[in-house]
Write an enzyme that holds these catalytic residues in place. Sequence first.
Site, short mmCIF file in Angstrom:
data_model
loop_
_atom_site.label_atom_id
_atom_site.label_comp_id
_atom_site.label_asym_id
_atom_site.label_seq_id
_atom_site.Cartn_x
_atom_site.Cartn_y
_atom_site.Cartn_z
CB SER A 162 -0.90 0.03 1.23
OG SER A 162 -1.48 1.32 1.34
CG HIS A 177 -3.89 -1.54 -1.52
ND1 HIS A 177 -4.99 -2.29 -1.81
CD2 HIS A 177 -4.25 -0.71 -0.51
CE1 HIS A 177 -5.99 -1.94 -1.01
NE2 HIS A 177 -5.56 -0.98 -0.20
CG ASP A 214 -5.12 2.55 0.85
OD1 ASP A 214 -6.07 1.75 0.77
OD2 ASP A 214 -4.00 2.23 1.31
CG MET A 244 -8.25 7.15 2.46
SD MET A 244 -7.46 7.16 4.08
CE MET A 244 -6.53 5.62 4.01
CG HIS A 246 -9.18 0.12 -0.35
ND1 HIS A 246 -8.58 -0.06 0.89
CD2 HIS A 246 -10.52 0.08 -0.11
CE1 HIS A 246 -9.51 -0.18 1.82
NE2 HIS A 246 -10.70 -0.09 1.25
CG MET A 267 -11.18 3.22 2.33
SD MET A 267 -9.60 3.16 3.19
CE MET A 267 -8.52 3.28 1.78
CG MET A 274 -11.61 -2.78 5.29
SD MET A 274 -10.09 -2.30 4.43
CE MET A 274 -9.16 -1.47 5.73
CG ASP A 331 -6.08 -2.78 3.26
OD1 ASP A 331 -4.99 -2.52 3.79
OD2 ASP A 331 -6.74 -1.94 2.60
#
Length: 223
Positions: free
Chosen positions: A8, A31, A33, A35, A64, A66, A135, A173
């Site tokens: 990540s 990965h 992320d 957000m 991913h 979020m 998660m 994760d």
Amino acid sequence: MSIRINPSILAADFVNMERDLGRITSADLVHVDVMDNHFVPNLTFGPQMVQRIQDVSALPLDVHLMIDDPDRWAPAYAELGAYSVTFHAEAAVDPVALARTLRAGGARAGIALKPGTDPAATIEMLAEFDQVLVMTVEPGFGGQSFMTDTMPKLRQLRDAVSATGLDVWLQVDGGISTETIGIAAQAGADTFVAGSSVFAAGDPAAQIAALRNAAAGASSLDQ
Ligand code: DX5
Ligand code: ZN
């Protein structure tokens, strides 16, 4: 059956992203992320940055999301070329329609479950997905401790995937290290996200190899 290690880049140096991507080329996917400071209390970046990561990364991207309202925002990540786009079950209004849009856009479709989210609805729509992300911390921040109490849910999903015969990857994760990866492998995960344990290591490539070995040694799946 193979083990996938996805570092990540939340734990990378954001102003030296290309350099840090160059340190993890022995991994399987990167990965990423995203957000939005609404779905989670943290903020990273959006499609413009992910496009640049896509441009310079030697590895495919495992995005991913979020974020709130993935029904509206997720398709752009498939369109920019992400290999995999995972949105949260808790945020999507119509997960099946969104998964179909992502697949039609050329990406693998993933659904993510927070630690407290029941997997029953996801199990009902497994055929619509290429990946389920369990998660193993509350989403939002790197460096948290692995939550062992999410393992029964992972096992339940593994049993459901086996029962259907579908080729759905099961990803974990949060808090994945050489100490914890075996627990998740044993409970049925095949795809492992690791942020701080990879980037805090002096030699990320050696850490990726160590994670891969630890997962393979503990896996309950055929290698
Ligand atoms: C957390 C993110 C993770 C994070 C994991 O919400 O989804 O991908 O980077 O970081 P570590 O491996 O440090 O727990
Ligand atoms: Zn993540």
